[in-house]
Motif scaffolding. Structure first.
Motif, PDB file in Angstrom:
ATOM      1  N   TYR A 631     -16.478  -9.359 -11.225  1.00 18.31           N
ATOM      2  CA  TYR A 631     -16.414  -9.817 -12.624  1.00 18.31           C
ATOM      3  C   TYR A 631     -14.991  -9.786 -13.174  1.00 18.31           C
ATOM      4  CZ  TYR A 631     -15.720  -5.049 -14.309  1.00 18.31           C
ATOM      5  OH  TYR A 631     -15.185  -3.815 -14.562  1.00 18.31           O
ATOM      6  N   TYR A 632     -14.188  -8.810 -12.755  1.00 12.25           N
ATOM      7  CA  TYR A 632     -12.865  -8.668 -13.349  1.00 12.25           C
ATOM      8  C   TYR A 632     -11.923  -9.788 -12.903  1.00 12.25           C
ATOM      9  CZ  TYR A 632     -12.316  -6.171  -8.860  1.00 12.25           C
ATOM     10  OH  TYR A 632     -12.342  -5.812  -7.544  1.00 12.25           O
ATOM     11  N   GLU A 633     -12.256 -10.485 -11.822  1.00 12.26           N
ATOM     12  CA  GLU A 633     -11.463 -11.658 -11.433  1.00 12.26           C
ATOM     13  C   GLU A 633     -11.934 -12.890 -12.189  1.00 12.26           C
ATOM     14  OE1 GLU A 633     -10.346 -10.272  -6.843  1.00 12.26           O
ATOM     15  OE2 GLU A 633     -11.611 -12.033  -7.194  1.00 12.26           O
ATOM     16  N   ILE A 634     -13.242 -13.019 -12.397  1.00  8.74           N
ATOM     17  CA  ILE A 634     -13.790 -14.151 -13.138  1.00  8.74           C
ATOM     18  C   ILE A 634     -13.310 -14.110 -14.592  1.00  8.74           C
ATOM     19  CG2 ILE A 634     -15.922 -15.228 -13.980  1.00  8.74           C
ATOM     20  CD1 ILE A 634     -15.500 -15.638 -11.026  1.00  8.74           C
ATOM     21  N   GLU A 635     -13.202 -12.890 -15.157  1.00  7.87           N
ATOM     22  CA  GLU A 635     -12.787 -12.753 -16.559  1.00  7.87           C
ATOM     23  C   GLU A 635     -11.356 -13.255 -16.788  1.00  7.87           C
ATOM     24  OE1 GLU A 635     -13.403  -8.647 -17.421  1.00  7.87           O
ATOM     25  OE2 GLU A 635     -15.525  -8.906 -17.937  1.00  7.87           O
ATOM     26  N   MET A 636     -10.556 -13.321 -15.737  1.00  8.81           N
ATOM     27  CA  MET A 636      -9.165 -13.778 -15.866  1.00  8.81           C
ATOM     28  C   MET A 636      -9.066 -15.299 -15.877  1.00  8.81           C
ATOM     29  SD  MET A 636      -7.536 -10.966 -16.064  1.00  8.81           S
ATOM     30  CE  MET A 636      -5.850 -11.513 -15.853  1.00  8.81           C
ATOM     31  N   ILE A 637     -10.146 -15.972 -15.509  1.00  6.64           N
ATOM     32  CA  ILE A 637     -10.135 -17.435 -15.418  1.00  6.64           C
ATOM     33  C   ILE A 637     -10.368 -18.045 -16.793  1.00  6.64           C
ATOM     34  CG2 ILE A 637     -11.326 -19.422 -14.421  1.00  6.64           C
ATOM     35  CD1 ILE A 637     -11.933 -17.657 -11.990  1.00  6.64           C
ATOM     36  N   LYS A 638      -9.556 -19.023 -17.163  1.00  2.00           N
ATOM     37  CA  LYS A 638      -9.591 -19.573 -18.514  1.00  2.00           C
ATOM     38  C   LYS A 638     -10.208 -20.963 -18.609  1.00  2.00           C
ATOM     39  CE  LYS A 638      -5.471 -16.943 -19.818  1.00  2.00           C
ATOM     40  NZ  LYS A 638      -4.066 -17.021 -20.326  1.00  2.00           N
ATOM     41  N   SER A 639     -10.369 -21.664 -17.468  1.00  2.00           N
ATOM     42  CA  SER A 639     -10.924 -23.020 -17.535  1.00  2.00           C
ATOM     43  C   SER A 639     -11.847 -23.250 -16.335  1.00  2.00           C
ATOM     44  CB  SER A 639      -9.806 -24.072 -17.539  1.00  2.00           C
ATOM     45  OG  SER A 639      -9.126 -24.074 -16.297  1.00  2.00           O
ATOM     46  N   ARG A 640     -12.624 -24.325 -16.438  1.00  2.00           N
ATOM     47  CA  ARG A 640     -13.542 -24.678 -15.367  1.00  2.00           C
ATOM     48  C   ARG A 640     -12.786 -25.118 -14.124  1.00  2.00           C
ATOM     49  NH1 ARG A 640     -19.187 -27.662 -16.713  1.00  2.00           N
ATOM     50  NH2 ARG A 640     -20.091 -27.708 -14.612  1.00  2.00           N
ATOM     51  N   LEU A 641     -11.660 -25.794 -14.313  1.00  2.00           N
ATOM     52  CA  LEU A 641     -10.845 -26.220 -13.182  1.00  2.00           C
ATOM     53  C   LEU A 641     -10.291 -25.008 -12.441  1.00  2.00           C
ATOM     54  CD1 LEU A 641      -9.472 -28.435 -11.522  1.00  2.00           C
ATOM     55  CD2 LEU A 641      -7.588 -28.441 -13.204  1.00  2.00           C
ATOM     56  N   GLU A 642      -9.836 -24.010 -13.185  1.00  2.00           N
ATOM     57  CA  GLU A 642      -9.350 -22.778 -12.558  1.00  2.00           C
ATOM     58  C   GLU A 642     -10.459 -22.084 -11.776  1.00  2.00           C
ATOM     59  OE1 GLU A 642      -7.355 -19.983 -15.042  1.00  2.00           O
ATOM     60  OE2 GLU A 642      -6.008 -21.474 -15.933  1.00  2.00           O
ATOM     61  N   LEU A 643     -11.687 -22.152 -12.307  1.00  2.00           N
ATOM     62  CA  LEU A 643     -12.809 -21.537 -11.618  1.00  2.00           C
ATOM     63  C   LEU A 643     -13.071 -22.220 -10.282  1.00  2.00           C
ATOM     64  CD1 LEU A 643     -15.220 -19.568 -11.563  1.00  2.00           C
ATOM     65  CD2 LEU A 643     -16.539 -21.285 -12.838  1.00  2.00           C
ATOM     66  N   VAL A 644     -13.024 -23.545 -10.264  1.00  2.00           N
ATOM     67  CA  VAL A 644     -13.246 -24.283  -9.014  1.00  2.00           C
ATOM     68  C   VAL A 644     -12.164 -23.939  -7.994  1.00  2.00           C
ATOM     69  CG1 VAL A 644     -13.325 -26.581  -7.959  1.00  2.00           C
ATOM     70  CG2 VAL A 644     -14.476 -26.170 -10.158  1.00  2.00           C
ATOM     71  N   GLU A 645     -10.923 -23.893  -8.439  1.00  2.00           N
ATOM     72  CA  GLU A 645      -9.835 -23.547  -7.532  1.00  2.00           C
ATOM     73  C   GLU A 645      -9.990 -22.121  -7.009  1.00  2.00           C
ATOM     74  OE1 GLU A 645      -6.418 -24.222  -9.935  1.00  2.00           O
ATOM     75  OE2 GLU A 645      -6.390 -26.405  -9.602  1.00  2.00           O
ATOM     76  N   TYR A 646     -10.441 -21.230  -7.879  1.00  2.00           N
ATOM     77  CA  TYR A 646     -10.660 -19.830  -7.468  1.00  2.00           C
ATOM     78  C   TYR A 646     -11.745 -19.748  -6.392  1.00  2.00           C
ATOM     79  CZ  TYR A 646     -12.664 -15.113  -7.760  1.00  2.00           C
ATOM     80  OH  TYR A 646     -13.179 -13.878  -7.452  1.00  2.00           O
ATOM     81  N   LEU A 647     -12.859 -20.453  -6.599  1.00  2.00           N
ATOM     82  CA  LEU A 647     -13.956 -20.417  -5.628  1.00  2.00           C
ATOM     83  C   LEU A 647     -13.533 -21.065  -4.307  1.00  2.00           C
ATOM     84  CD1 LEU A 647     -16.972 -21.296  -7.972  1.00  2.00           C
ATOM     85  CD2 LEU A 647     -16.458 -19.080  -6.927  1.00  2.00           C
ATOM     86  N   GLN A 648     -12.711 -22.099  -4.389  1.00  2.00           N
ATOM     87  CA  GLN A 648     -12.242 -22.744  -3.166  1.00  2.00           C
ATOM     88  C   GLN A 648     -11.403 -21.768  -2.342  1.00  2.00           C
ATOM     89  OE1 GLN A 648     -10.001 -26.334  -3.807  1.00  2.00           O
ATOM     90  NE2 GLN A 648      -9.619 -26.689  -1.627  1.00  2.00           N
ATOM     91  N   ARG A 649     -10.514 -21.043  -3.012  1.00  2.00           N
ATOM     92  CA  ARG A 649      -9.698 -20.051  -2.301  1.00  2.00           C
ATOM     93  C   ARG A 649     -10.586 -18.958  -1.697  1.00  2.00           C
ATOM     94  NH1 ARG A 649      -6.597 -20.447  -6.997  1.00  2.00           N
ATOM     95  NH2 ARG A 649      -7.327 -18.364  -7.670  1.00  2.00           N
ATOM     96  N   LYS A 650     -11.574 -18.527  -2.428  1.00  2.00           N
ATOM     97  CA  LYS A 650     -12.440 -17.439  -1.975  1.00  2.00           C
ATOM     98  C   LYS A 650     -13.282 -17.869  -0.768  1.00  2.00           C
ATOM     99  CE  LYS A 650     -12.230 -13.600  -4.490  1.00  2.00           C
ATOM    100  NZ  LYS A 650     -12.250 -12.226  -3.925  1.00  2.00           N
ATOM    101  N   LEU A 651     -13.811 -19.091  -0.816  1.00  2.00           N
ATOM    102  CA  LEU A 651     -14.756 -19.528   0.209  1.00  2.00           C
ATOM    103  C   LEU A 651     -14.077 -20.095   1.450  1.00  2.00           C
ATOM    104  CD1 LEU A 651     -17.458 -21.261  -2.016  1.00  2.00           C
ATOM    105  CD2 LEU A 651     -17.774 -19.223  -0.610  1.00  2.00           C
ATOM    106  N   PHE A 652     -12.997 -20.818   1.263  1.00  2.00           N
ATOM    107  CA  PHE A 652     -12.491 -21.615   2.370  1.00  2.00           C
ATOM    108  C   PHE A 652     -11.080 -21.274   2.820  1.00  2.00           C
ATOM    109  CE2 PHE A 652     -15.377 -24.585  -0.038  1.00  2.00           C
ATOM    110  CZ  PHE A 652     -16.485 -24.310   0.749  1.00  2.00           C
ATOM    111  N   SER A 653     -10.441 -20.336   2.222  1.00  2.00           N
ATOM    112  CA  SER A 653      -9.074 -20.024   2.633  1.00  2.00           C
ATOM    113  C   SER A 653      -9.028 -19.441   4.032  1.00  2.00           C
ATOM    114  CB  SER A 653      -8.440 -19.047   1.647  1.00  2.00           C
ATOM    115  OG  SER A 653      -9.172 -17.813   1.624  1.00  2.00           O
ATOM    116  N   GLN A 654     -10.083 -18.758   4.449  1.00  2.00           N
ATOM    117  CA  GLN A 654     -10.109 -18.150   5.783  1.00  2.00           C
ATOM    118  C   GLN A 654     -10.854 -19.013   6.786  1.00  2.00           C
ATOM    119  OE1 GLN A 654     -11.831 -14.308   5.225  1.00  2.00           O
ATOM    120  NE2 GLN A 654     -10.088 -13.509   4.048  1.00  2.00           N
ATOM    121  N   ASN A 655     -11.322 -20.167   6.341  1.00  2.00           N
ATOM    122  CA  ASN A 655     -12.070 -21.054   7.229  1.00  2.00           C
ATOM    123  C   ASN A 655     -11.487 -22.461   7.121  1.00  2.00           C
ATOM    124  OD1 ASN A 655     -14.578 -19.291   8.042  1.00  2.00           O
ATOM    125  ND2 ASN A 655     -14.282 -18.982   5.832  1.00  2.00           N
TER     126      ASN A 655
END
Length: 660
Positions: A631-655
């Protein structure tokens, strides 16, 4: 004010209307005095005597006299009275002694003998102070939990004189003396039907009906009657009615707390007194600053017993002043404070800091009950306090023999729940293992199961005890007289089984039978998982839809074959393409998103709770790619675009080969 004269040669002064205590004794045959006190304090007085005895006076001036039956008087308790100066040094009248000084000296005495020795040197004693002396004798004279005075005290002529005086002339006593004497005797196991108590109670009731008792006396009388006759006492309703008619502004802080204690002992009548309680709760906000540690702990405990959940402003204010008094609480008082805070869910950083300092400085001398209560408080509120946990771990290693099985469990469980290993973890769990080997059968089955399950949460696996807890004999003990095992016990057993398979492959002992295994660790009432935070889940779900293109490409709240529930599951084929969640074929990898809200972490920290840590650990061992979305990482996100970029890094940066 009545004066109890303690010196024989002053008994006939015209200034004193009441015969003195010793004068009363002097004018009666010795056997009569013995008989009177014996009758008044039966049956507990009688049970202390193996054979009849003769009263022998010893007083600062008594050596000059002869006993009335012609026998010489012999010193009583010579070793105790050896410090008493000759009476000639006390020729000044008691009026010259300051009353405050009297009570100060009285409260400094730690034995009945000291009190009796002190008052035996006094020339005259006002009835209020005589009652105070009697109360102090009873307070410090009770041995252990027997609620009896020793035979030596009961035989003491000063003590007997006090009892006779209060029994014979209660109408001449002041209100304070009357209720104080009654309060003193309620500390002992005195027969409620004894003439001494009956006379005092009758006089109190007479004054009560006349409306002649002030607030403090009403409070003392109510508490005394509750001890003697219980909450069903008819007089109690009249006392409470009179107290309700008084202005709370005229009550002292001690009387306000006494009101709470009185109502606390009448819990079955709480509803009919709730309006009065509400007034007391509001008024008490103004007196919190005047309460000492003892009164604060008593008020908090009464609020718990009376279930005053609507009085949270009072609890919060009491909490602020608790911080100042923590070093001054007794072990018992601190235990009550913690119990109240657990009940009301109160915590603040100042209290935690003060508690840390207190426990860290006194951890080797704290009472085991207080240690277990401190750990329960940390556990219930998810407070990861390393100073407290480290100090308690050291306490257990040094003094493990002081703790009962239930206290050991209460001490160890928070380490697992809070997912914390202290610096002396090896010594701590070695000591625990030794205790379990030695006293395994002393632990109640459910307590033992909770204890061992807590150890497994922090990877201190109880391999040496798994065969025992999976055995039919232990399961039968665990079930007890119930027709089935409770859900929580079954879930803990199932998770221990999963632990033995995934983390202890070398364990080859008995396994838990399928009929004792649960199908899910996530249940409404006794869950081993924390449900997903709905608002956080909703935000992540919207971001995933934008990232993956459709709701079709991920599943929510998926129950795995291994009893865990995954917040979000994403399936990948061998080439790294995201598959629709409905596909079960060609699945090469499963991604488990753990959407961790605040309730999955220790209080005000980024440290996962033990049950969440073991879940993620087990999912990885089962082949899942675990992706944590805190939650403390999601709370730092200010826009929907930032959220998508955050999830992309989380899911696919290692794959790098993943596609969508």
């Amino acid at each position: 004010m009545a004066l109890i004269t303690l010196r024989r040669n002053l008994c006939h002064l015209s200034d004193f209307r009441l015969h003195g205590a010793l004068n009363t004794v002097k004018n009666q045959p010795v056997n009569h005095v013995h008989k009177v006190v014996k009758e008044h304090l039966c049956p507990w007085f009688c049970s202390l005597q193996a054979e009849p005895f003769r009263v022998r006076f010893h007083h600062a001036c008594c050596k000059k006299f002869h006993s009335e039956n012609g026998n010489d008087l012999h010193p009583f308790g010579e070793s105790v009275y050896s410090q008493v100066h000759d009476w000639d040094s006390f020729e000044q009248n008691f009026k010259n002694m300051d009353e405050q000084m009297f009570y100060t000296r009285l409260n400094n005495f730690t034995s009945s003998e000291e009190v009796l020795s002190f008052i035996s040197t006094l020339q005259t004693l006002p009835d209020t102070m005589a009652a105070g002396a009697l109360q102090r004798i009873c307070e410090v004279g009770i041995k252990d939990d027997d609620q009896r005075l020793s035979k030596e005290i009961l035989e003491n002529p000063i003590f007997q004189a006090l009892c006779v005086q209060f029994e014979q002339e209660p109408s001449n006593l002041s209100n304070t003396s009357l209720v104080t004497a009654l309060q003193a005797l309620t500390l002992l196991s005195v027969d409620p039907q004894s003439s001494l108590l009956l006379n005092l109670v009758t006089e109190c009731q007479h004054r009560l009906k006349r409306g002649g008792l002030e607030v403090h006396s009403l409070c003392v009388l109510a508490e005394s009657l509750l001890k003697l006759q219980g909450p069903g006492c008819e007089t109690l309703d009249l006392i409470i009615h009179q107290l309700q008619g008084e202005k709370l502004e005229e009550f002292t802080p001690e009387d306000i707390v006494a009101l709470y204690r009185i109502l606390q002992m009448c819990t079955e009548k709480v509803d009919q007194h709730q309006t009065f309680l509400n007034k007391i709760n509001i008024f008490s906000l103004s007196i919190v600053s005047n309460l000492n540690p003892k009164l604060i702990s008593q008020m908090l405990m009464a609020l718990v017993v009376l279930d005053q959940t609507q009085a949270l402003p009072l609890v919060i204010k009491l909490g602020k002043y608790v911080v100042r008094h923590i070093p001054h609480f007794t072990n018992q008082e601190l235990g009550k404070v913690l119990e109240a805070f657990i009940y009301f869910g109160h915590h603040d950083r100042f209290f935690i800091t003060a508690l840390e300092q207190h426990v860290a400085s006194l951890y080797l001398t704290l009472d085991p009950e207080v240690v277990s209560r401190v750990m329960e408080y940390c556990s219930r509120k998810h407070i990861l306090s390393k100073p407290i946990l480290n100090a308690v771990a050291e306490t257990f290693v040094c003094h493990s023999e002081k703790f009962s099985p239930s206290q050991i469990s209460e001490l160890i469980e928070p380490f697992g729940k809070l997912n914390y290993l202290p610096p002396n973890a090896s010594a701590l769990f070695k000591k625990l293992e030794d205790l379990l080997f030695t006293h395994f059968n002393s632990f109640p089955p459910k307590t033992l199961l909770k204890l061992l399950h807590s150890c497994s949460l922090i990877e201190c696996h109880p391999v040496n005890f798994m065969a025992r807890i999976f055995s039919p004999y232990f399961l039968q003990q665990l079930q007890g007289e119930e027709s089935y095992l409770d859900r929580l016990s079954l879930a803990q057993l199932t998770q221990l089984l999963l632990t033995s398979i995934l983390e202890c492959p070398f364990y080859k002992g008995p396994k838990l039978l399928p009929k004792y295994q649960v199908q899910s660790f996530l249940t409404p009432c006794c869950s081993l998982e924390t449900p997903v935070d709905f608002q956080l889940y909703k935000s992540v779900m919207m971001g995933l839809i934008d990232l993956l293109g459709a709701r079709l490409y991920f599943a929510s709240k998926v129950l795995t074959p291994y009893y865990y529930t995954i917040d979000v599951e994403i399936k990948l084929d061998e080439e790294g393409f995201v598959l629709p969640f409905t596909f079960d074929e060609d699945v090469h990898k499963r991604v488990a998103l753990c959407i961790d809200g605040p309730k999955r972490f220790c209080l005000n920290s980024k440290h996962l709770l033990g049950k969440e840590a073991i879940k993620q650990r087990h999912l990885r061992l089962l082949g899942y790619q675990v992706v944590q979305i805190p939650y403390y990482e999601i709370e730092m996100i200010k826009s929907r675009l930032e959220l998508v970029e955050y999830l992309q890094r989380k899911l696919f940066s290692q794959n790098a080969g993943v596609h969508w």
